[in-house]
Design a protein around this motif. Structure first.
Motif, PDB file in Angstrom:
ATOM      1  N   ASN A 240       0.827  -1.201   0.000  1.00 12.15           N
ATOM      2  CA  ASN A 240       0.000   0.000   0.000  1.00 12.15           C
ATOM      3  C   ASN A 240       0.865   1.257   0.000  1.00 12.15           C
ATOM      4  O   ASN A 240       0.610   2.202  -0.765  1.00 12.15           O
ATOM      5  N   GLU A 241       1.887   1.287   0.837  1.00  4.90           N
ATOM      6  CA  GLU A 241       2.755   2.462   0.896  1.00  4.90           C
ATOM      7  C   GLU A 241       3.521   2.653  -0.408  1.00  4.90           C
ATOM      8  O   GLU A 241       3.695   3.773  -0.887  1.00  4.90           O
ATOM      9  N   ALA A 242       3.971   1.552  -1.015  1.00  6.03           N
ATOM     10  CA  ALA A 242       4.673   1.661  -2.297  1.00  6.03           C
ATOM     11  C   ALA A 242       3.730   2.189  -3.382  1.00  6.03           C
ATOM     12  O   ALA A 242       4.123   3.016  -4.214  1.00  6.03           O
ATOM     13  N   GLY A 243       2.489   1.717  -3.386  1.00  2.06           N
ATOM     14  CA  GLY A 243       1.519   2.202  -4.358  1.00  2.06           C
ATOM     15  C   GLY A 243       1.218   3.676  -4.190  1.00  2.06           C
ATOM     16  O   GLY A 243       1.061   4.409  -5.183  1.00  2.06           O
ATOM     17  N   ILE A 244       1.130   4.136  -2.955  1.00  2.00           N
ATOM     18  CA  ILE A 244       0.890   5.565  -2.706  1.00  2.00           C
ATOM     19  C   ILE A 244       2.053   6.396  -3.235  1.00  2.00           C
ATOM     20  O   ILE A 244       1.849   7.450  -3.862  1.00  2.00           O
ATOM     21  N   ARG A 245       3.285   5.931  -3.029  1.00  6.98           N
ATOM     22  CA  ARG A 245       4.441   6.663  -3.565  1.00  6.98           C
ATOM     23  C   ARG A 245       4.421   6.691  -5.094  1.00  6.98           C
ATOM     24  O   ARG A 245       4.753   7.708  -5.713  1.00  6.98           O
ATOM     25  N   GLY A 246       4.029   5.567  -5.707  1.00  4.53           N
ATOM     26  CA  GLY A 246       3.926   5.550  -7.154  1.00  4.53           C
ATOM     27  C   GLY A 246       2.876   6.514  -7.677  1.00  4.53           C
ATOM     28  O   GLY A 246       3.084   7.193  -8.691  1.00  4.53           O
ATOM     29  N   TRP A 247       1.746   6.617  -6.967  1.00  2.14           N
ATOM     30  CA  TRP A 247       0.687   7.544  -7.371  1.00  2.14           C
ATOM     31  C   TRP A 247       1.162   8.994  -7.255  1.00  2.14           C
ATOM     32  O   TRP A 247       0.890   9.811  -8.129  1.00  2.14           O
ATOM     33  N   ILE A 248       1.886   9.300  -6.180  1.00  2.00           N
ATOM     34  CA  ILE A 248       2.419  10.655  -6.011  1.00  2.00           C
ATOM     35  C   ILE A 248       3.406  10.984  -7.124  1.00  2.00           C
ATOM     36  O   ILE A 248       3.400  12.089  -7.686  1.00  2.00           O
ATOM     37  N   THR A 249       4.263  10.027  -7.470  1.00 10.06           N
ATOM     38  CA  THR A 249       5.218  10.243  -8.555  1.00 10.06           C
ATOM     39  C   THR A 249       4.504  10.472  -9.880  1.00 10.06           C
ATOM     40  O   THR A 249       4.878  11.353 -10.663  1.00 10.06           O
ATOM     41  N   LEU A 250       3.461   9.689 -10.150  1.00 10.52           N
ATOM     42  CA  LEU A 250       2.714   9.846 -11.389  1.00 10.52           C
ATOM     43  C   LEU A 250       2.045  11.211 -11.465  1.00 10.52           C
ATOM     44  O   LEU A 250       2.038  11.861 -12.518  1.00 10.52           O
ATOM     45  N   GLY A 251       1.484  11.658 -10.348  1.00  9.81           N
ATOM     46  CA  GLY A 251       0.884  12.989 -10.333  1.00  9.81           C
ATOM     47  C   GLY A 251       1.908  14.080 -10.555  1.00  9.81           C
ATOM     48  O   GLY A 251       1.655  15.046 -11.294  1.00  9.81           O
ATOM     49  N   GLY A 252       3.078  13.949  -9.930  1.00  6.09           N
ATOM     50  CA  GLY A 252       4.139  14.927 -10.149  1.00  6.09           C
ATOM     51  C   GLY A 252       4.596  14.953 -11.588  1.00  6.09           C
ATOM     52  O   GLY A 252       4.853  16.025 -12.156  1.00  6.09           O
ATOM     53  N   TYR A 253       4.710  13.768 -12.205  1.00  5.03           N
ATOM     54  CA  TYR A 253       5.115  13.724 -13.614  1.00  5.03           C
ATOM     55  C   TYR A 253       4.083  14.414 -14.502  1.00  5.03           C
ATOM     56  O   TYR A 253       4.446  15.207 -15.385  1.00  5.03           O
TER      57      TYR A 253
END
Length: 452
Positions: A240-253
């Protein structure tokens, strides 16, 4: 203690030396050891250790390559669905803050907030296209004609200009280029077919994207938690924590790429307007769309502006336009990309180039567009699972995507019994779960339902 042993506290650190009469010769020790080995162990010793290590690495690399090839094949076969799904996720990253604002500030139910967000976005896009559509469509046709004419004038200038390149040499270069195109026509046609789709596939992909986007906005957290609860209990928190970090990265991109594309289009568009070139609006839109392909997109689309300047005015204006395009590219590559994109995705330029090249070879233009965000998300997730958190603030951010910290297991438990009337209270339920006692360590979370 032997006489040869050192006195005092060193005797506990340095073992006493055995007498020479008690030591076994090395050859005898090796013979005795090998006599105790079975047939399998003896056969293993017959293969040198470097060879065994290379063989172990080889079959693992082959297994990984086979899995990657299978994934790539499935992506190509189901590219309409995959592309629609990825586009829906990218749009959801951009529109989720709007939907969340409607829910929290205007107190709209989730279904209504998602509907308003989706319909409002469609209305804005259709309105902009309607306002500029006629001029843009006509402008792109004129751009194609002027670019073709500009290429012809460029060839003429190379032949008759100050460079002194003979017409025969220029014609030989053109013949060689056309020969290469004819020799690789099959590859080019297959690449074009891979990059473009039929009208039916476009409509199908658009419907799938809108359908997925609506449910991502409406109940994206629950969809993600459904995937998380498929994993073993002890792994759910890290996934779950890894997925949240991936979502934040995608939004930043996504946000950063829009800013970079906007800066490229405004810079080149202003340069074209100052020089008095025609078709400034189509040129600006073309550069904006091309800038979503990293590294080469804006440069290739900006070259169209150079050809237009060559046709509409003269060589001097075309050179000035070329300088403007290169200047904008230098500002993007040396200022905007390292500053904005580096903070958003932290990908090395070499990784970006390899990702774009691989994506283009697999899925054409769409692969070039989607390769970098996918690589950025994979990089963030893998680094987090190996102990390097690129977004440490997410560990304590109450308003992060995916729910407040420490509420995963309560949210999963509540999702089993959730009803239509409960879906608007996710944040309140998460708050209550922390208040009444959410387990703090992985062992307690893995042991069962959270304590109440």
């Amino acid at each position: 203690m032997s006489e040869n042993a050192p006195p005092g506290w060193l005797s506990r650190l340095i073992p006493a030396r055995r007498s020479d009469s008690l030591e076994e010769p090395p050859v005898v020790a090796r013979v005795v050891h090998e006599s105790r080995l079975g047939e399998d162990d003896s056969a293993e010793l017959a293969v040198p250790l470097p060879v065994r290590a290379a063989a172990a690495w080889s079959w693992r690399v082959l297994a990984i390559a086979a899995a990657a090839a299978l994934v790539g094949y499935l992506v190509i076969v189901f590219k309409t669905v995959v592309v629609a799904f990825v586009v829906a996720i990218l749009l959801a990253v951009l529109l989720d803050p709007v939907s969340a604002w409607l829910r929290k500030r205007l107190r709209l139910p989730r279904t209504l907030a998602a509907t308003v967000t989706l319909l409002g976005t469609l209305a804005i896009v259709v309105g902009l296209l309607t306002m500029a559509g006629r001029s843009v469509v006509a402008g792109f046709t004129d751009l194609a004609d002027q670019a073709s004419q500009g290429f012809s004038e460029l060839v003429t200038w190379l032949s008759d200009g100050p460079l002194g390149i003979g017409e025969a040499q220029v014609q030989a270069w053109l013949d060689e280029a056309f020969g290469q195109l004819e020799a690789n026509s099959g590859v080019l046609v297959s690449g074009a077919l891979a990059a473009t789709t039929s009208a039916t596939q476009i409509v199908t992909g658009g419907v799938i994207s809108l359908f997925c986007l609506f449910f991502f906005l409406r109940e994206g957290r629950r969809i993600w938690q459904w995937f998380v609860r498929l994993a073993p209990a002890r792994s759910r928190s890290r996934i779950n924590e890894a997925g949240i970090r991936g979502w934040i990265t995608l939004g930043g991109y996504a946000r950063t790429q829009i800013l970079v594309a906007l800066a490229d289009s405004i810079g080149i568009g202003l340069g074209a307007a100052i020089l008095g070139l025609p078709l400034v609006l189509p040129l600006t839109i073309l550069v904006f769309l091309g800038s979503f392909i990293p590294i080469v997109g804006a440069l290739v689309t900006g070259s169209v502006a150079v050809l237009v300047a060559l046709v509409d005015q003269d060589v001097q204006t075309a050179v000035i336009m070329l300088v403007i395009v290169l200047l904008v590219q230098q500002i993007e590559g040396n200022v905007l990309q390292p500053w904005l994109m580096g903070n958003a995705v932290s990908l090395h330029p070499v990784a970006v180039l390899l990702a774009v090249t691989a994506g283009t070879s697999v899925a054409g233009i769409l692969g070039a567009l989607l390769a970098v965000p996918i690589a950025a998300v994979v990089n963030t997730v893998v680094l987090y699972l190996h102990g390097h958190d690129k977004h440490p603030r997410a560990a304590t951010d109450w308003h992060r995507p995916g729910g407040p910290p420490g509420t995963l297991f309560r949210s999963i438990a509540d999702s089993y019994a959730a009803t239509e009337g409960d879906e608007d209270d996710d944040d309140a339920a998460a708050t209550a779960s922390v208040t009444v006692g959410e387990p703090e360590d992985d062992d307690e979370r893995a042991g069962g339902s959270p304590s109440t």
